[in-house]
Write a protein that holds these residues in place. Structure first.
Motif, short mmCIF file in Angstrom:
data_model
loop_
_atom_site.label_atom_id
_atom_site.label_comp_id
_atom_site.label_asym_id
_atom_site.label_seq_id
_atom_site.Cartn_x
_atom_site.Cartn_y
_atom_site.Cartn_z
N ARG A 169 0.98 -0.99 -0.29
CA ARG A 169 -0.19 0.36 -0.18
C ARG A 169 1.20 1.62 -0.25
O ARG A 169 0.41 2.14 -0.61
CB ARG A 169 -0.92 0.43 1.38
N LEU A 170 1.99 1.59 0.97
CA LEU A 170 2.96 2.33 0.73
C LEU A 170 3.63 2.82 -0.68
O LEU A 170 3.91 3.69 -0.91
CB LEU A 170 4.27 2.71 1.98
N LYS A 171 3.75 1.48 -1.36
CA LYS A 171 4.38 1.47 -2.58
C LYS A 171 3.38 1.99 -3.58
O LYS A 171 4.47 2.86 -4.16
CB LYS A 171 5.10 0.56 -2.56
N GLN A 172 2.24 1.90 -3.46
CA GLN A 172 1.32 2.27 -4.43
C GLN A 172 0.79 3.61 -3.73
O GLN A 172 0.05 3.89 -4.39
CB GLN A 172 0.21 0.88 -4.22
N ALA A 173 1.59 4.14 -2.70
CA ALA A 173 0.57 5.57 -2.45
C ALA A 173 0.71 6.37 -3.28
O ALA A 173 1.81 6.04 -4.02
CB ALA A 173 1.55 5.95 -1.08
N PRO A 174 0.03 7.09 -3.49
CA PRO A 174 0.36 8.96 -4.63
C PRO A 174 0.88 9.12 -4.20
O PRO A 174 0.96 9.80 -3.47
CB PRO A 174 -1.44 8.89 -5.04
N PRO A 175 1.73 10.06 -4.88
CA PRO A 175 2.70 11.00 -4.69
C PRO A 175 2.64 12.09 -3.88
O PRO A 175 1.29 12.88 -4.71
CB PRO A 175 3.50 11.32 -6.32
N VAL A 176 3.02 12.54 -3.13
CA VAL A 176 2.98 13.59 -2.27
C VAL A 176 3.01 15.32 -2.74
O VAL A 176 4.26 15.07 -3.16
CB VAL A 176 2.84 13.79 -0.52
N ALA A 177 2.61 15.61 -2.23
CA ALA A 177 2.97 17.41 -2.64
C ALA A 177 4.21 17.38 -1.48
O ALA A 177 4.29 17.98 -0.56
CB ALA A 177 1.42 18.49 -2.27
N ARG A 178 5.35 17.57 -1.78
CA ARG A 178 6.01 17.94 -1.26
C ARG A 178 7.13 19.19 -1.37
O ARG A 178 8.02 19.98 -0.65
CB ARG A 178 7.57 17.24 -2.12
N GLU A 179 6.42 20.01 -2.64
CA GLU A 179 6.94 21.65 -3.11
C GLU A 179 6.33 22.22 -1.79
O GLU A 179 5.04 22.02 -1.26
CB GLU A 179 6.62 21.72 -4.27
N SER A 180 7.15 23.29 -1.70
CA SER A 180 6.82 24.55 -0.97
C SER A 180 5.42 25.17 -1.55
O SER A 180 5.41 25.51 -3.14
CB SER A 180 7.84 25.57 -0.41
N VAL A 181 4.61 25.16 -1.18
CA VAL A 181 3.52 25.83 -0.98
C VAL A 181 3.47 26.80 -0.23
O VAL A 181 1.55 28.28 -0.72
CB VAL A 181 2.08 25.12 -1.25
N GLY A 182 4.21 27.71 0.68
CA GLY A 182 3.72 28.77 1.50
C GLY A 182 4.56 28.78 2.28
O GLY A 182 5.67 28.93 2.41
N GLN A 183 4.24 29.79 3.59
CA GLN A 183 5.51 29.83 4.34
C GLN A 183 5.15 29.61 5.74
O GLN A 183 6.42 29.77 6.70
CB GLN A 183 5.57 31.47 4.48
N VAL A 184 3.91 28.24 5.89
CA VAL A 184 4.20 28.15 7.45
C VAL A 184 5.59 27.62 7.70
O VAL A 184 4.85 26.62 6.85
CB VAL A 184 2.10 27.74 8.02
N GLU A 185 4.85 27.17 8.99
CA GLU A 185 5.57 26.25 9.46
C GLU A 185 4.80 25.30 10.11
O GLU A 185 4.25 26.13 10.86
CB GLU A 185 6.50 26.26 10.43
N ALA A 186 4.89 23.82 10.29
CA ALA A 186 3.81 23.39 10.94
C ALA A 186 3.95 21.86 11.56
O ALA A 186 5.42 21.40 10.92
CB ALA A 186 2.87 23.25 9.62
N MET A 187 3.86 21.00 12.52
CA MET A 187 4.13 20.27 13.34
C MET A 187 2.40 19.54 13.11
O MET A 187 1.78 19.98 13.24
CB MET A 187 5.10 20.34 14.02
N PHE A 188 2.63 18.36 13.26
CA PHE A 188 1.81 17.07 13.66
C PHE A 188 2.47 16.29 13.91
O PHE A 188 2.63 15.45 14.35
CB PHE A 188 1.23 16.06 12.25
N VAL A 189 1.25 16.42 15.20
CA VAL A 189 1.54 15.38 16.63
C VAL A 189 0.10 14.46 16.83
O VAL A 189 -0.61 15.36 17.22
CB VAL A 189 1.76 17.25 17.61
N THR A 190 0.70 13.33 17.34
CA THR A 190 -0.42 12.71 17.30
C THR A 190 -0.02 12.16 18.82
O THR A 190 0.76 12.04 20.01
CB THR A 190 -0.42 11.50 17.01
#
Length: 423
Positions: free
Chosen positions: A182-203
């Motif tokens: 599933r991870l190999k088949q995962a669609p490409p993700v948006a890695r290019e910069s699209v803004g100026q916001v620094e973000a962190m995903f916390v779980t």
């Protein structure tokens, strides 16, 4: 999933307030999805909002989009057989997070719940917040409509969120080989910069990330120099967080709490009000939101730090539930959230002062404070004694949830879900 959260730059972030802003954006994104839709939610009701989500997901699956839905078995127990069958027949995979064995048809382990609210579209767009899929997040629901928030994200941070939800699905399917495929088949993700916001995903989970969200709050509060504004529906945090808020206020930080004044459950206000003396005496300002139930889980600190997510500041969220928050560093977004909170405090809140607490007998206050102090100090350790089961996800093939609904109907408990804690 096992890695520590980290800051990622180059993102864009948009604030979505209440269902009126959130639902149209999510449903439109699902309608425009080309490859994949992943939805995680605590509550999914079969009302007009749940039916709109149902239609959008079913249409996406019918045109070849891979659609995965994860709901919590405690928060979403009453979906009908027809609702699930129509999704399954279109190709939607619906999973139920339902840890713990049932005894006589009843789930006894109600404390470790999947409380996250996440949507990921094509690995390029994500939504994270506190809004469930139910009509009580819309203003036309009436006086009990909830005040709540979510964020829409684009940019490199979406890659982290996407990998997280894929791993959650793979864990539920219990197949390392399937997981790698599933991870190999995962669609490409948006890695290019699209803004100026620094973000962190916390779980937060019950294995390796037991206190990550709380740690981020504590670090930001300790570093605060000018202001702290926390709007939280269920406020009864641990000793450390209370201590840091009081310390911040004493060193001159403008500390404001926006809490429920018209709670969906009376015990919520009662629990929070037990802390008012401690907080007010240290200089913390308390505002009770009185228009309708407050369901927010947001905070802003100084001029650039903000967080929006699913985590309350109470024992369930901080010590038991599975939660997800986004933290952002961006002055423009911080200022926008401040403007919304300032409007809320000025127009819809009651300011709590010493006069509001003067009627209590001082001796009882002293005794109560002693027990609250020690409870807040030790409850994270006590709750940690509860079994830390491995999360189990069950594929819902028009059986699990529907059968539970039929059992409730036979027992005369129809409609009981509407009183479920919509935390």
């Amino acid at each position: 999933m096992d890695q520590r959260a980290r800051w990622v730059g180059g993102n864009s972030i948009s604030l979505l307030e209440n269902g009126e802003e959130f639902f149209p954006r999510v449903f439109d994104a699902i309608r425009q999805a080309k490859r994949e839709v992943i939805v995680e939610t605590f509550i999914l009701f079969e009302d007009k909002v749940g039916m709109a989500l149902h239609a959008a997901m079913r249409a996406a699956a019918q045109r070849g989009v891979k659609v995965d839905v994860l709901v919590d078995g405690f928060g979403s127990p009453d979906l009908s057989r027809e609702y699930i069958e129509e999704l399954s027949s279109a190709g939607v995979k619906m999973r139920v997070f339902d840890p713990g064995k049932r005894i006589l048809g009843q789930r006894l382990n109600v404390f470790r719940r999947m409380h996250r609210k996440i949507v990921v579209i094509d690995g390029e767009l994500a939504f994270v917040g506190g809004i469930n899929y139910s009509a009580d997040h819309l203003l036309d629901f009436g006086p009990k409509a909830k005040q709540d928030y979510s964020v829409e994200l684009r940019g490199p941070i979406v890659a982290q969120i996407h990998q997280f939800v894929l791993r959650a699905i793979a864990l539920g399917d219990k197949g390392p080989r399937w997981f790698r495929r599933r991870l190999k088949q995962a669609p490409p993700v948006a890695r290019e910069s699209v803004g100026q916001v620094e973000a962190m995903f916390v779980t937060r989970d019950n294995r390796r990330h037991t206190n990550d969200i709380e740690r981020q709050y504590l670090a930001a509060i300790r570093a605060a120099r000018r202001r702290i504004v926390i709007a939280n529906a269920y406020f009864f945090p641990g000793y450390r967080l209370i201590k840091e808020l009081r310390r911040a206020a004493r060193r001159g930080v403008d500390v404001r709490l926006i809490l429920q004044g018209e709670p969906d459950m009376p015990i919520v206000k009662t629990a929070a009000s037990m802390l008012y003396h401690h907080l007010l005496h240290s200089g913390v300002r308390i505002f009770e939101y009185c228009d309708r139930p407050l369901h927010a889980k947001i905070a802003l600190i100084d001029d650039d730090w903000t967080t929006v997510g699913s985590s309350n500041l109470d024992p369930l969220s901080l010590s038991l539930n599975l939660e997800a928050n986004v933290i952002a560093r961006d002055k423009a977004f911080n200022q926008l959230l401040w403007q919304r909170m300032d409007t809320l405090m000025r127009e819809s809140c009651k300011v709590i002062g010493e006069d509001d607490l003067a009627s209590e007998w001082s001796g009882w206050r002293l005794v109560r404070s002693f027990f609250i102090f020690h409870f807040l100090r030790w409850y994270p350790s006590w709750l940690g004694w509860l079994p830390r089961q491995v999360p189990r996800l069950t594929l819902a093939e028009a059986t699990d949830l529907a059968e539970k609904r039929e059992q409730r109907e036979k027992a005369g408990e129809n409609g009981a879900t509407q009183t479920t804690e919509a935390a």
